[in-house]
Design an enzyme around this catalytic site. Structure first.
Site, short mmCIF file in Angstrom:
data_model
loop_
_atom_site.label_atom_id
_atom_site.label_comp_id
_atom_site.label_asym_id
_atom_site.label_seq_id
_atom_site.Cartn_x
_atom_site.Cartn_y
_atom_site.Cartn_z
N ARG A 174 44.06 39.73 62.75
CA ARG A 174 45.26 40.38 63.28
C ARG A 174 46.51 39.93 62.55
O ARG A 174 47.47 40.69 62.41
CB ARG A 174 45.35 40.13 64.79
CG ARG A 174 44.29 40.93 65.57
CD ARG A 174 43.96 40.30 66.91
NE ARG A 174 43.12 41.10 67.78
CZ ARG A 174 41.78 41.13 67.73
NH1 ARG A 174 41.13 40.41 66.84
NH2 ARG A 174 41.11 41.86 68.59
N ASP A 226 30.82 35.97 72.37
CA ASP A 226 30.23 35.55 71.10
C ASP A 226 29.44 34.24 71.21
O ASP A 226 28.84 33.79 70.24
CB ASP A 226 31.34 35.38 70.05
CG ASP A 226 31.95 36.72 69.66
OD1 ASP A 226 31.26 37.75 69.80
OD2 ASP A 226 33.12 36.73 69.22
N ARG A 273 21.36 40.46 69.54
CA ARG A 273 21.32 39.02 69.80
C ARG A 273 20.39 38.65 70.96
O ARG A 273 19.98 37.50 71.07
CB ARG A 273 22.74 38.48 70.05
CG ARG A 273 23.53 38.39 68.77
CD ARG A 273 24.90 37.80 68.96
NE ARG A 273 25.53 37.62 67.65
CZ ARG A 273 26.83 37.45 67.45
NH1 ARG A 273 27.65 37.46 68.47
NH2 ARG A 273 27.29 37.28 66.22
C1 S3P Z 1 36.45 40.64 68.70
C2 S3P Z 1 35.97 41.22 69.84
C3 S3P Z 1 34.58 41.08 70.31
C4 S3P Z 1 33.88 39.93 69.60
C5 S3P Z 1 34.12 39.92 68.12
C6 S3P Z 1 35.60 39.80 67.83
C7 S3P Z 1 37.84 40.87 68.31
O1 S3P Z 1 33.86 42.25 70.03
O2 S3P Z 1 32.49 40.00 69.87
O3 S3P Z 1 33.45 38.85 67.53
O4 S3P Z 1 38.36 40.16 67.42
O5 S3P Z 1 38.48 41.75 68.90
P1 S3P Z 1 33.80 43.48 71.08
O6 S3P Z 1 35.13 44.09 71.14
O7 S3P Z 1 32.78 44.43 70.47
O8 S3P Z 1 33.31 42.89 72.36
#
Ligand code: S3P
Length: 729
Positions: free
Chosen positions: A322, A611, A642
Site C-alpha cells: 500500500r 494468514d 491451505r
Molecule cells: C491481504 C488480505 C488477505 C491476506 C493477504 C493480504 C491484504 O487476503 O490473506 O495475505 O494485504 O489485503 P484476503 O483479502 O483474500 O482475505
C-alpha cells in the site's frame, strides 16, 4: 520410495527415469516390460545396469510393482492400458511420460470407462535427439519441468507420490489442466517441430541442397535442430495432438501470408514492428524462463531444539504494497522505512515503475517514491507481471479500472489460478471493463475508463483485498462508494489513505470513499509483519525452553488474531512497549514455551488470523486434545489450498489432521506430536515456513520441498530462524 518400479518401454525417457530413480535410491528393484521385437534394447538395458530384469510378459513385469510408469509412444497407450487392465492394482501408482495428455486420458477411458484414480498423467519436458536406452542418461530431468495433469478424481495419495518421485529425481513439478497442457505444448513444442521438419523437407529437396547445407551455419542449424528428433515419435505426438495443432498451423499460415503481403507492399515499418515485437517478446520469455527455472529450494529441519533470542522480522507485506501504491498516487515525495524487500512487495514496486513512477530503493528497507499524483500514472508498455502476489493483483485491478489507459495483469501459476471474480464482478457493476479468463482467473485485461460509478457493495466474504480494491476504484468513481464487510478485516488501506490526507469514512462494518480527495506525500514507517512473527510466536511456544522477543511488530487489532488464538490455547505471550507509529499500533512481543491445549477456534477470529492458520495447525498438533477450525473456507483459495495441503503434510508427519470443507480438526499430542518425513509446500511460502517450525517438535527430520517462494514474503526466514535455534538447512 518404492519396492519395485516397472517401466513399460525402456527407451531414452524410460531408461533415464530408471537411471535417475536408481541414482537417487528411489527403488530397490527396477524392471522393464517390452515387446519381443525390442529384445535387443531390453537386454542392452540390463547389461548397462539400467534395470535389474526385463520381461516379455506383462503380468510378470508388474507383479508386486508399487509404481508402474508407461514410457511408450502415446499412440500405443490404449493397447498398454488393455494389457494392464487384468492386473491393475489399487495399491500401485501408475503414471506415464507421454508428450500429449488428452489422448492418454482418452486411451485410459476407452479401456477403463473412467480414468483410474491411481493413474497420474505426467509429461517430463526433457528429451534429446537420440533415442533408445543407449541414449538414456541419469541427469536428463535435472532441473527440467515435469507437468502433471491430474483430474478431479485423481487420488491425492497417488498424486503426492508422483510429485515426490519427480522432485527427488531433481525435476521441477508443475500441475496443469489437461487441455491447457496440450494447447501450451502444441504452441511451444509441437508446432516448432512441424516447422523444423517442414523447412528441412522443403529446402532439402531443392536442387541447390548442397549449397544450402554447405552455407547453413547459424540460423538454419539453430532453427532446425529439432528436426533431428525421432520421426516415429513425432508422427505419434502430432497425430495425438492434431486438434490443438491444426488451428495453430492455420494461424501461422495467415501470419506468413501477412508477412508476404508486407514484403510485396514494401511496408518496411510494419515488418520492423513485427520483428521488434517478436524480438522483445522473446527476451521477456527468456527472462521469465530463467526466473521460473531458477533452482528449486528444499528445506531440511533436524528435530528438536529451542528458540531463544531477540529479532526483528521484516516489514509488513500488506503495508509495503500500500505504501508504494498510495505513495505513487500522492503529490510530493514519500519516504518509506521498514519496507519489505521481498518478491511480493517488489512486484508492486516494479508495476509502478512500469507506469512511469520514479522509485528509489529499496535499500536497507528505505524506499523513496516520487509521487505523480492521482492522475499521473502512464500506460505501461507491457503486461504487468505480479508474480505470486494476490494483493498486488486485486488492489491494482481496482486502481487501474479507473485510469484512462489499458493494462494487462499477469502472474505466476499459483496467482493465475486464484479467483479474481470477487474483484472483477463488483468492479464491473461500477462500469469497469475487465476481461478475465472464462473461469474468472488472470490474466486480467483492463480497458481504462474515466466513467466509473460509485456502488454500495456488501462483500460476500471477509476480504481486505476486495475491500481495498473497491476503495481504490472508488477514488476514481462518481459518487460515494461504500463497502460493507461481513466481519472485520485488516484496515491498512483505510488508515494509510487517511495518513496521506485522503478521507475515508469508517463506521462500524462500513468504509466509504469518494473521488474528491487528494493524496499528499508523507513518511511511512512500516512495522514488522505479525504474519512473519507468527512463525516464531508458535515456534517459541511449542519448543521447550524457549524465550523469544520480536521487536517492533505491527499489532493492528485487525491482525492480532494469532495472539488471541494462541492465548486461548494457553500460550505465554506478553505485549510490551505498546506505541503508535504512523497511525498503526506497534509493540514488542515476548513469548516463552508453554503447553498448549486444544480449542474450538472462535469464528470471529478467523479473518483476523487469516494468514496464520498454516502455523496454527502446527501449534494444534502439539496441543493437548482436539483443536477445531471452522468458518475458514477462504483458506482454500490462498496461494494454495491451505486446508488440503496442510492436512496432507500433517498426515505424512503422522498427525491426526482431518480436513473439512471450511477448516480442520486436529487431535494434538503432548509427546511425540509430530513425526519426520517429506512434505510438499506447493509453492506456498507460509506452508514451507510452517513445516519448518514443525521440526521443533518432530521426532525425526522433516524435508520440505518447493520452498523458493519463502522469498515472496520472508527472504530472511532461514537466517533468523537458525539464529534463534531452529536446525534448518
Ligand atoms: C491481504 C488480505 C488477505 C491476506 C493477504 C493480504 C491484504 O487476503 O490473506 O495475505 O494485504 O489485503 P484476503 O483479502 O483474500 O482475505
Amino acid at each position: 520410495m518404492f519396492n519395485k518400479i516397472c517401466i513399460i518401454g525402456i527407451g531414452l525417457i524410460g531408461g533415464s527415469i530408471a537411471r535417475a530413480a536408481r541414482e537417487h535410491g528411489l527403488s530397490d528393484c527396477i524392471v522393464a516390460y517390452g515387446r519381443k521385437s525390442g529384445l535387443d534394447n531390453l537386454s542392452r538395458a540390463k547389461e548397462l545396469g539400467v534395470i535389474d530384469a526385463y520381461y516379455l510378459d506383462i503380468e510378470a513385469a508388474v507383479k508386486d510393482a508399487d509404481c508402474v510408469i508407461i514410457c511408450t509412444p502415446v499412440g500405443v497407450m490404449q493397447q498398454i492400458f488393455s494389457m494392464l487392465k487384468p492386473f491393475w492394482n489399487e495399491h500401485t501408482v501408475y503414471s506415464d511420460a507421454g508428450s500429449t495428455k488428452a489422448s492418454v486420458l482418452a486411451a485410459a477411458r476407452s479401456v477403463f470407462t473412467e480414468v483410474p484414480t491411481n493413474f497420474i498423467a505426467a509429461h517430463p519436458i526433457a528429451g534429446a535427439e537420440n533415442s533408445g536406452v543407449e541414449a538414456s542418461v541419469v541427469d536428463l530431468f535435472d532441473n527440467k519441468r515435469v507437468v502433471l495433469t491430474p483430474i478431479k478424481s485423481s487420488s491425492t495419495d497417488a498424486l503426492n507420490k508422483i510429485i515426490t518421485f519427480w522432485r527427488r529425481i531433481g525435476a521441477q513439478v508443475t500441475q496443469m489442466e489437461v487441455d491447457h497442457h496440450d494447447a501450451v505444448l502444441a504452441a511451444t513444442s509441437h508446432l516448432p517441430h512441424i516447422l523444423a521438419f517442414a523447412l528441412v523437407d522443403l529446402l532439402g529437396k531443392k536442387d541447390e541442397q548442397v549449397e544450402i547445407f554447405k552455407y547453413a551455419a547459424g540460423g538454419f542449424k539453430d532453427f532446425t535442430r529439432i528436426a533431428s528428433s525421432d520421426p516415429t515419435m513425432w508422427v505419434d505426438i502430432c497425430m495425438a495432438n492434431k486438434q490443438e495443432l491444426i488451428p495453430l498451423i492455420q494461424q501461422l499460415q495467415i501470419k506468413l501470408a501477412g508477412m508476404e503481403q508486407m514484403l510485396l507492399d514494401q511496408q518496411s515499418q510494419q515488418i520492423f514492428e513485427t520483428f521488434s515485437y517478436a524480438n522483445q517478446a522473446r527476451q521477456r520469455f527468456l527472462t521469465q524462463l530463467d526466473n521460473s527455472m531458477s533452482q528449486s529450494i528444499t528445506f531440511n529441519v533436524q528435530p528438536g531444539g529451542s528458540l531463544r533470542g531477540e529479532i526483528r522480522v521484516p516489514g509488513d507485506k500488506s503495508m509495503s504494497h500500500r505504501s508504494i501504491m498510495l505513495g505513487s498516487l500522492a503529490e510530493g515525495v514519500t519516504h518509506v522505512t521498514g519496507f519489505l524487500d521481498a518478491e511480493d512487495a517488489l512486484a508492486t514496486l516494479q508495476a509502478f515503475r512500469a507506469m512511469g513512477v520514479t522509485i528509489e530503493g529499496p535499500k536497507n528497507g528505505e524506499v523513496t517514491i516520487h509521487g505523480v499524483g492521482k492522475h499521473g500514472l502512464q500506460e505501461p508498455k507491457e503486461p504487468l507481471y505480479l508474480g505470486n502476489s494476490g494483493t498486488s493483483m486485486r488492489l491494482l485491478s481496482g486502481l487501474l479500472a479507473g485510469q484512462s489507459f489499458n493494462t494487462v495483469l499477469t502472474g505466476d501459476e499459483s496467482l493465475s489460478s486464484r479467483p479474481m471474480k470477487r474483484v472483477t464482478a463488483p468492479l464491473a457493476t461500477m462500469g469497469a471493463n475487465i476481461k478475465a479468463q472464462d473461469d474468472g482467473t488472470a490474466p486480467l485485461h483492463i480497458t481504462g475508463t474515466n466513467s466509473l460509478k460509485a456502488i454500495h457493495y456488501d462483500m460476500p466474504m471477509a476480504s481486505a483485498q476486495v475491500k481495498s480494491c473497491l476503495l481504490l476504484a472508488g477514488m476514481y468513481a462518481e459518487g460515494e462508494t461504500t463497502v460493507t464487510e461481513p466481519a472485520p478485516t485488516r484496515d491498512h488501506t483505510e488508515r494509510m489513505l487517511n495518513g496521506f490526507g485522503y478521507r475515508v469514512q469508517r463506521e462500524g462494518d462500513k468504509a466509504q470513499i469518494d473521488s474528491t480527495g487528494k493524496l499528499t506525500a508523507c513518511t511511512i514507517d512500516v512495522p514488522s509483519d505479525i504474519s512473519s512473527a507468527a512463525f516464531f510466536l508458535v515456534g517459541a511456544t511449542i519448543a521447550e525452553n524457549s524465550d523469544v522477543t520480536l521487536k517492533h511488530v505491527g499489532i493492528n487489532p485487525t491482525r492480532t488474531g494469532i495472539i488471541d488464538i494462541l492465548r486461548l490455547m494457553g500460550a505465554n505471550i506478553e505485549i510490551l512497549n505498546e506505541r503508535t507509529v504512523g497511525g498503526e499500533p506497534v509493540a514488542d512481543l515476548h513469548v516463552q514455551s508453554s503447553q498448549l491445549k486444544g480449542i474450538d477456534i472462535p469464528e470471529a477470529l478467523v479473518p483476523l488470523a487469516i494468514d496464520e492458520f498454516p502455523v496454527l495447525f502446527i501449534a494444534a498438533a502439539c496441543a493437548e486434545g482436539q483443536t477445531r477450525l471452522t468458518g475458514a473456507k477462504e483458506l482454500r483459495v490462498k496461494e494454495c489450498d491451505r486446508i488440503q495441503v496442510m492436512a496432507d503434510g500433517l498426515q505424512i508427519l503422522g498427525v491426526d489432521a482431518q480436513p473439512t470443507e471450511d477448516g480442520m480438526v486436529i487431535q494434538g499430542k503432548t509427546t511425540d506430536a509430530i513425526g519426520g518425513g517429506e512434505v510438499i509446500s506447493h509453492g506456498d511460502h507460509r506452508i514451507a515456513m510452517s513445516f519448518s517450525i514443525a521440526g521443533l517438535r518432530a521426532t525425526d527430520s522433516i524435508t520440505i520441498h518447493d520452498c523458493e517462494n519463502v522469498n515472496t514474503s520472508f527472504p530472511e526466514f532461514r537466517n533468523l530462524a537458525t539464529h534463534l535455534g531452529l536446525k534448518l538447512t
